[in-house]
Design a protein around this motif. Structure first.
Motif, mmCIF file in Angstrom:
data_model
loop_
_atom_site.group_PDB
_atom_site.id
_atom_site.type_symbol
_atom_site.label_atom_id
_atom_site.label_comp_id
_atom_site.label_asym_id
_atom_site.label_seq_id
_atom_site.Cartn_x
_atom_site.Cartn_y
_atom_site.Cartn_z
ATOM 1 N N ASN A 223 0.762 -1.068 0.030
ATOM 2 C CA ASN A 223 -0.114 -0.033 -0.130
ATOM 3 C C ASN A 223 1.027 1.295 0.020
ATOM 4 O OD1 ASN A 223 -2.665 -1.123 -0.173
ATOM 5 N ND2 ASN A 223 -2.320 -1.511 2.125
ATOM 6 N N HIS A 247 -7.268 11.239 -5.368
ATOM 7 C CA HIS A 247 -8.273 10.234 -4.233
ATOM 8 C C HIS A 247 -7.666 8.834 -4.174
ATOM 9 C CE1 HIS A 247 -11.729 12.480 -3.407
ATOM 10 N NE2 HIS A 247 -11.638 13.280 -4.521
ATOM 11 N N LYS A 248 -6.806 8.130 -5.014
ATOM 12 C CA LYS A 248 -6.463 6.959 -4.932
ATOM 13 C C LYS A 248 -5.247 6.899 -3.854
ATOM 14 C CE LYS A 248 -7.728 5.092 -9.572
ATOM 15 N NZ LYS A 248 -6.902 4.770 -11.051
ATOM 16 N N LYS A 251 -6.941 7.034 -0.287
ATOM 17 C CA LYS A 251 -7.350 5.867 0.011
ATOM 18 C C LYS A 251 -6.384 4.824 0.430
ATOM 19 C CE LYS A 251 -10.657 2.470 -1.777
ATOM 20 N NZ LYS A 251 -11.349 1.860 -3.125
ATOM 21 N N ASN A 252 -5.309 4.791 -0.203
ATOM 22 C CA ASN A 252 -4.120 3.697 0.082
ATOM 23 C C ASN A 252 -3.513 4.102 1.350
ATOM 24 O OD1 ASN A 252 -3.346 1.429 -1.377
ATOM 25 N ND2 ASN A 252 -3.450 2.715 -3.161
ATOM 26 N N LEU A 254 -4.448 5.780 3.840
ATOM 27 C CA LEU A 254 -5.496 5.827 4.895
ATOM 28 C C LEU A 254 -5.682 4.297 5.603
ATOM 29 C CD1 LEU A 254 -8.462 7.957 4.164
ATOM 30 C CD2 LEU A 254 -6.911 8.343 6.058
ATOM 31 N N LYS A 255 -5.075 3.289 4.884
ATOM 32 C CA LYS A 255 -5.051 1.865 5.329
ATOM 33 C C LYS A 255 -3.731 1.706 6.039
ATOM 34 C CE LYS A 255 -6.773 0.120 1.163
ATOM 35 N NZ LYS A 255 -6.625 -0.699 -0.319
ATOM 36 N N TYR A 268 -3.801 14.330 2.360
ATOM 37 C CA TYR A 268 -5.066 15.060 2.290
ATOM 38 C C TYR A 268 -4.703 16.625 1.641
ATOM 39 C CZ TYR A 268 -8.320 12.616 5.333
ATOM 40 O OH TYR A 268 -9.439 11.883 5.781
ATOM 41 N N TYR A 287 -10.998 19.389 2.179
ATOM 42 C CA TYR A 287 -10.218 18.367 2.347
ATOM 43 C C TYR A 287 -8.800 18.772 3.100
ATOM 44 C CZ TYR A 287 -12.688 15.057 -0.792
ATOM 45 O OH TYR A 287 -13.515 14.249 -1.352
#
Length: 480
Positions: A223, A247-248, A251-252, A254-255, A268, A287
């Motif tokens: 990730n 955005h991708k 998302k990655n 945040l994991k 962000y 954001y």
């Protein structure tokens, strides 16, 4: 009591380290922990185990033991273990540092930057890199270059020259990364083939390891790697595709928010930045705020460049009071960083300008502007060009713009990175002249249209300068 881990750790320390541990614990002024250490050292000297729990508890806390108080003793033993671990870590690190000249240079260089010893930093950087290469320590050569990257991005005025230097640095540094990886791969292969050779003597046959470059590296991913690559794709894309990559990336990462909270803040900021580039200010503000809220929740130090971009976004949305309140909230952090201090002062000035608060503007203009970098100096000179308008003193406006235009002629095109701002200063002057000499609305309208046409041409030729608040202020006045 059975032989505890803390006692085994304590036994591994030499006399000097035990004394060092005593000093560390004594400074804490925690008598129960100090008592436990003394009892443990006494037991070691007599080659005995610790007293049984009730007896040990009574000696440490001077009170009778019961099962309800057991946690107190467990806590002291845990603290003792932590202190010994700290001592062992420090000892191991000190020994590694002593035997690794490149590592010494890396930490020395990092300390120079963090303590603001910038005039000495660059000469030490070149010396450190030379030592790392002489030692064939390409890993620390890479770390030294990364610290120089941080120096360029956080301590130098950002302009085309610095970005070129940074690009050159990163291009050259890839050789350090590849050489280190190639070295580690060779060492790994050497170890494997040695084990295969030894096992062969035991009659165990393993598939032979190939010696040479690793051709299977592309299969490695996770990730974090995907996050980094998506940020790279973001920089190369444009428009909605840029936003999609941002955005991708968020998302990655945040994991991995527990492991890389600072990278989440970066993500962000990147996503907000992608919306800023498209002029979608409400989305950008959303954001930016989520990033600041995340940083606050995780108790991370606020990134002032992110805060500045958030405030700049709010300026576009005319949320001047929120900007003023945010800057006041983080004033202590801002004041400690001279690199961004003046930029926030500029925002405050324009909050007051757009609120038509002349005294408020004056109170925020910094002194000794002549000592500031060119971009900051010019920024506040434009603010001085705006002040006469707030008093409807248009003749003073002409005098101020004339003085500013003379500054450009005096410095010359060769010495100024933003020499083109002379054209904008001239449009300011024409604006004031139009307000003075126009005898009727029709004449004024014609004169202002000329200024508008000139400003539009200037912004088309100088897109980097088109978004400056002083430029926006003039555009608004010309439209009005």
């Amino acid at each position: 009591m059975k032989k505890l881990k803390a006692l085994r750790l304590l036994k591994s320390l030499n006399n000097s380290e035990r004394q060092q541990l005593r000093n560390v614990i004594k400074k804490q002024n925690r008598h129960s922990l100090e008592k436990l250490l003394n009892i443990a050292l006494s037991s070691l000297s007599k080659d005995q185990i610790l007293p049984e729990k009730p007896d040990l508890f009574q000696k440490v806390f001077k009170s009778e033991y019961n099962s309800g108080k057991d946690y107190l003793l467990r806590n002291e033993i845990r603290l003792l273990t932590e202190k010994i671990h700290g001592l062992l870590e420090e000892s191991s690190y000190t020994n590694e540092l002593k035997n690794n000249p490149a590592l010494q240079q890396y930490h020395l260089l990092k300390s120079y930057r963090e303590r603001g010893l910038l005039s000495e930093y660059e000469s030490l950087y070149y010396k450190s890199l030379k030592i790392a290469h002489e030692q064939y320590d390409f890993f620390n050569a890479h770390r030294i270059n990364r610290d120089y990257f941080n120096y360029l991005m956080s301590c130098r005025e950002l302009n085309a020259d610095v970005f070129n230097e940074t690009h050159r640095l990163l291009t050259e540094d890839i050789d350090n990364i590849k050489t280190w990886y190639r070295t580690q791969t060779a060492l790994n292969q050497q170890g494997k083939v040695a084990m295969e050779d030894f096992l062969n003597s035991y009659g165990v046959r393993l598939k032979q390891t190939n010696i040479g470059p690793d051709k299977d590296i592309e299969r490695i991913s996770n990730n974090y790697i995907e996050f980094i690559e998506q940020v790279g794709n973001y920089h190369q894309a444009s428009g909605n595709e840029k936003i999609a990559f941002a955005h991708k990336a968020l998302k990655n990462i945040l994991k991995l928010k527990v492991v890389y909270p600072l990278k989440v803040v970066d993500a962000y900021a990147i996503l907000a930045g992608s919306y800023m580039l498209e002029g979608k200010w409400s989305k950008a503000a959303k954001y930016h705020k989520e990033g600041l809220d995340f940083a606050s929740e995780k108790k991370l130090q606020v990134r002032l460049d992110v805060l500045f971009n958030y405030c700049s976004t709010l300026m576009k949305l005319r949320k001047y009071k929120i900007v003023i309140d945010l800057i006041k909230k983080y004033q202590k952090e801002i004041d400690k960083n001279q690199r961004v201090h003046f930029r926030f002062k500029g925002l405050l000035c324009f909050c007051h300008i757009f609120n038509n608060d002349y005294d408020g503007v004056l109170s925020e203009i910094p002194r000794q502007l002549g000592k500031r970098p060119e971009s900051e100096y010019q920024y506040f000179r434009f603010i001085y060009c705006i002040l006469p308008y707030m008093l409807k003193d248009y003749e003073s406006g002409i005098r101020e713009t004339d003085n500013f235009i003379r500054y450009f002629h005096r410095k010359g095109k060769e010495k100024l990175s933003f020499y083109n701002n002379i054209e904008l200063a001239q449009i300011f002057k024409l604006f004031y002249q139009a307000l003075i000499v126009s005898s009727d609305k029709k004449t004024l309208k014609t004169a202002l249209q000329k200024c508008r046409d000139m400003l539009e041409a200037f912004n088309k030729a100088n897109p980097v300068l088109a978004d400056r608040l002083y430029n926006i202020w003039l555009a608004n006045k010309l439209q009005a």
